[in-house]
Design an enzyme around this catalytic site. Sequence first.
Site, PDB file in Angstrom:
ATOM      1  N   ASN A   1      -2.417 -26.781  27.903  1.00  0.00           N
ATOM      2  CA  ASN A   1      -1.299 -25.941  27.447  1.00  0.00           C
ATOM      3  C   ASN A   1      -0.850 -25.121  28.661  1.00  0.00           C
ATOM      4  OD1 ASN A   1       0.477 -24.190  26.281  1.00  0.00           O
ATOM      5  ND2 ASN A   1      -0.908 -23.504  24.648  1.00  0.00           N
TER       6      ASN A   1
ATOM      7  N   ARG B   1       0.681 -29.816  25.427  1.00  0.00           N
ATOM      8  CA  ARG B   1       1.548 -29.110  24.493  1.00  0.00           C
ATOM      9  C   ARG B   1       2.920 -28.960  25.157  1.00  0.00           C
ATOM     10  NH1 ARG B   1       2.686 -23.030  23.651  1.00  0.00           N
ATOM     11  NH2 ARG B   1       3.884 -23.164  21.738  1.00  0.00           N
TER      12      ARG B   1
ATOM     13  N   HIS C   1       5.510 -23.608  16.203  1.00  0.00           N
ATOM     14  CA  HIS C   1       4.128 -23.641  15.700  1.00  0.00           C
ATOM     15  C   HIS C   1       3.888 -24.959  14.947  1.00  0.00           C
ATOM     16  CE1 HIS C   1       4.451 -18.991  15.392  1.00  0.00           C
ATOM     17  NE2 HIS C   1       3.795 -19.300  16.509  1.00  0.00           N
TER      18      HIS C   1
ATOM     19  N   ARG D   1       8.617  -9.750  18.106  1.00  0.00           N
ATOM     20  CA  ARG D   1       9.931 -10.336  17.818  1.00  0.00           C
ATOM     21  C   ARG D   1      10.475  -9.795  16.503  1.00  0.00           C
ATOM     22  NH1 ARG D   1       7.465 -15.886  18.467  1.00  0.00           N
ATOM     23  NH2 ARG D   1       7.176 -16.117  20.698  1.00  0.00           N
TER      24      ARG D   1
ATOM     25  N   GLU E   1      -4.781 -26.103  17.069  1.00  0.00           N
ATOM     26  CA  GLU E   1      -3.693 -26.870  17.684  1.00  0.00           C
ATOM     27  C   GLU E   1      -4.221 -27.836  18.737  1.00  0.00           C
ATOM     28  OE1 GLU E   1      -0.066 -24.078  18.203  1.00  0.00           O
ATOM     29  OE2 GLU E   1      -1.776 -22.794  17.818  1.00  0.00           O
TER      30      GLU E   1
END
Length: 396
Positions: free
Chosen positions: A7, A91, A180, A239, A382
Amino acid sequence: MNILVINAGSSSLKYQLFDMDNETVLAKGICERIGIDGHLSHKPANGKPNYEADIAMPTHNEAIQAVLEKLVSDEYGVVKSMSEIDAVGHRVLHGGAKFTESCIVNDEVEQAIEDCIPLGPLHNPANLMGIRACKEVMPGTPQVAVFDTSFGMTMEPKVYIYAMPYEYYEKHDIRKYGFHGTSHRFVSQRMLELLGKPDAKVIVCHLGNGSSLSASVGGKCVDTSMGLTPLAGFPMGTRSGDVDAGVLEYVMEHYGYDIHEMLTILNKKSGVLGISGVSSDFRDLDNAAAEGNERAQLALDKFAYEVKKFLGSYVAALGGVDGIAFTAGVGENSPEMRENIVKGLDYMGIEIDSEKNKVRGKETDITGTNSKVKVFIVPTNEELMIARDTKELTAK
Ligand code: AMP
């Protein structure tokens, strides 16, 4: 079969090496400060010592090189040679409308990821650097790209289209994608197993620093809360989630911000941090609220309220729901937040058991006795999802 999962961020690179014969992690770690000076933190899982040191990493190539050296070294290693690493899974944040599933990287795929940079300007260039570094340092080893956006590609046009001039979609691929996706895919697939129902209607609440909900049927995404960018949906750590676009004009005029400054504020200084003025970290908010900080409490209440609203709207969109899963940092570890989100949804047949709900970070059935809908905590993974895709695409 051993698979390295990467990642890559702009100045960092996280990795995990999996033995996919039994889905175990052989080693993991992170390179930080790439392009500045460089630091490697490496953790083998075979009892050998952890490694922690500054190493010069002018580019991602040196970072990957340093990782591989540690993975095969006598003192800190977990495999004998690089030939024992069968494939690498990466990723990739944004696959645009092109990538509906994971794929083996070739020149065309690399170009398509590059073409998606306008859609993922912060992450795609870094993800590409990771891919290119691996290609250079490990020529001949297959590379697989796993996209955060591919899970959302099964949404119907009425779900993904923005109510704006249609040419934005036609000419520039401007639509809802969702993020996601790898986590939503992992957790929704696990939910199908837990429910014993391959066509189950599932809502996954991925609640972490970044947060999103997804609604799926039989593991296929029907709707998800993030949009063209990860800014959409409900409030997150920093956010804003969805805001009335008219507010932006007012704030920009009043404070003299340009659009970039405004977006930085919406991405980095809003959410529960913006409301509370305390922190983006939910543990800090819990502590501050417990000490009587009203804005910290307001931020927590706002978060729970907005997640509840999305949850309710997804029950409507799906026409009912078989199972709800809580995952990621907050979803897995905060009994209070789970309780506050589900509170009052009993008329929809959704209840959790307060005792079972005390669990943190462990796969658990927390369904209430009278609940028609099954509710679970499902820790996300993940990296394992990326490794599974990579195995599927590269196993001979
Ligand atoms: P993630 O982005 O999935 O790593 O999640 C990070 C968020 O999870 C942070 O805001 C943490 O404060 C939150 N978190 C982790 N553990 C807990 C906990 N025990 N209670 C509340 N929030 C937690």
